[in-house]
Write a protein that holds these residues in place. Structure first.
Motif, short mmCIF file in Angstrom:
data_model
loop_
_atom_site.label_atom_id
_atom_site.label_comp_id
_atom_site.label_asym_id
_atom_site.label_seq_id
_atom_site.Cartn_x
_atom_site.Cartn_y
_atom_site.Cartn_z
N UNK A 14 2.28 -1.35 -18.49
CA UNK A 14 1.82 -0.33 -17.55
C UNK A 14 1.04 0.78 -18.24
N UNK A 15 0.95 0.73 -19.56
CA UNK A 15 0.24 1.79 -20.29
C UNK A 15 -1.25 1.64 -20.05
N UNK A 16 -1.86 2.69 -19.70
CA UNK A 16 -3.29 2.67 -19.47
C UNK A 16 -3.66 3.76 -18.48
N UNK A 17 -4.94 4.01 -18.36
CA UNK A 17 -5.37 5.11 -17.48
C UNK A 17 -5.10 4.84 -16.00
N UNK A 18 -5.02 3.56 -15.58
CA UNK A 18 -4.88 3.25 -14.16
C UNK A 18 -3.42 3.26 -13.69
N UNK A 19 -2.50 2.92 -14.57
CA UNK A 19 -1.12 2.72 -14.15
C UNK A 19 -0.18 3.58 -14.97
N UNK A 20 0.84 4.07 -14.30
CA UNK A 20 1.87 4.83 -14.98
C UNK A 20 3.22 4.26 -14.58
N UNK A 21 4.16 4.39 -15.46
CA UNK A 21 5.52 3.97 -15.15
C UNK A 21 6.19 5.16 -14.47
N UNK A 22 5.97 5.25 -13.18
CA UNK A 22 6.56 6.33 -12.40
C UNK A 22 8.08 6.14 -12.34
N UNK A 23 8.81 7.19 -12.02
CA UNK A 23 10.27 7.03 -11.90
C UNK A 23 10.65 5.95 -10.87
N UNK A 24 9.89 5.86 -9.78
CA UNK A 24 10.19 4.85 -8.76
C UNK A 24 9.96 3.44 -9.29
N UNK A 25 8.85 3.23 -9.99
CA UNK A 25 8.56 1.90 -10.55
C UNK A 25 9.60 1.54 -11.61
N UNK A 26 10.01 2.52 -12.40
CA UNK A 26 11.01 2.27 -13.43
C UNK A 26 12.33 1.82 -12.80
N UNK A 27 12.73 2.45 -11.72
CA UNK A 27 13.99 2.09 -11.04
C UNK A 27 13.87 0.69 -10.45
N UNK A 28 12.72 0.38 -9.83
CA UNK A 28 12.51 -0.96 -9.27
C UNK A 28 12.55 -2.01 -10.37
N UNK A 29 11.88 -1.73 -11.48
CA UNK A 29 11.89 -2.67 -12.61
C UNK A 29 13.30 -2.87 -13.17
N UNK A 30 14.07 -1.80 -13.22
CA UNK A 30 15.43 -1.90 -13.75
C UNK A 30 16.28 -2.85 -12.91
N UNK A 31 16.04 -2.87 -11.62
CA UNK A 31 16.77 -3.79 -10.74
C UNK A 31 16.52 -5.23 -11.17
N UNK A 32 15.28 -5.56 -11.50
CA UNK A 32 14.96 -6.92 -11.93
C UNK A 32 15.48 -7.20 -13.34
N UNK A 33 15.46 -6.19 -14.22
CA UNK A 33 16.00 -6.38 -15.56
C UNK A 33 17.51 -6.62 -15.50
N UNK A 34 18.18 -5.97 -14.56
CA UNK A 34 19.63 -6.13 -14.41
C UNK A 34 20.01 -7.44 -13.73
N UNK A 35 19.05 -8.08 -13.07
CA UNK A 35 19.29 -9.32 -12.32
C UNK A 35 18.20 -10.33 -12.67
N UNK A 36 18.14 -10.79 -13.92
CA UNK A 36 17.00 -11.57 -14.38
C UNK A 36 16.79 -12.91 -13.68
N UNK A 37 17.80 -13.51 -13.13
CA UNK A 37 17.62 -14.83 -12.51
C UNK A 37 17.63 -14.77 -10.99
N UNK A 38 17.59 -13.57 -10.43
CA UNK A 38 17.61 -13.46 -8.98
C UNK A 38 16.20 -13.39 -8.42
N UNK A 39 16.07 -13.83 -7.19
CA UNK A 39 14.79 -13.85 -6.47
C UNK A 39 14.93 -12.88 -5.32
#
Length: 154
Positions: A14-39
């Motif tokens: 997400x590093x770059x001028x167009x995208x930032x790791x906002x707090x909301x995106x970080x929380x959403x990503x953490x959900x997937x990191x905590x549940x790696x095999x879930x869909x």
């Protein structure tokens, strides 16, 4: 073979001028990191956020999932039931994703990692002059539990 993805890896994507790791995106990503095999669908993610007392709206979840899918951080999945689902993209570069076994009775999704289509891909590339970079394969049937239930009914 899936690789272990960390939040630091995702920050770099997400590093770059167009995208930032906002707090909301970080929380959403953490959900997937905590549940790696879930869909998970957007509604699933939103429900988990509400359980965690996070005040992120469903529209923000949808936008985050679309962006993360566009950036190949998440894989978008369509299992033919009208529900968009996502999973963490944990494949190494130049490696095929895993395949899915979908139970038509209970909706359970199992992952199958063997890639048995190498010869078929080569034949398609030679015959059609088409360079294949990846494929998705879905099998629909009955999971072990549903098979047992069906046997008991008969």
């Amino acid at each position: 073979m899936p690789v272990k993805i960390t939040m630091e890896d995702l920050k770099q994507k997400l590093a770059g001028p167009q995208y930032k790791l906002t707090p909301q995106r970080k929380i959403v990503l953490q959900i997937f990191l905590d549940r790696p095999s879930q869909h998970l669908s957007a509604e699933d993610v939103h429900f988990i956020l509400k359980e965690q007392k996070c005040e992120i709206g469903l529209a923000t979840v949808y936008r985050s999932l679309e962006l993360l899918s566009d950036l190949n951080i998440l894989n978008y999945l369509d299992f033919g039931d009208g529900c968009r689902r996502y999973e963490l993209n944990d494949a190494s570069p130049n490696e095929h994703q895993h395949h899915h076994l979908i139970c038509v009775e209970c909706g359970k999704v199992l992952e199958f990692t063997d890639d048995l289509l190498g010869n078929l891909e080569e034949k398609i590339e030679d015959t059609c002059k088409f360079k294949i970079v990846d494929h998705q394969l879905k099998f629909f049937g009955y999971c072990e539990d549903c098979q047992k239930k069906r046997e008991l009914k008969s």
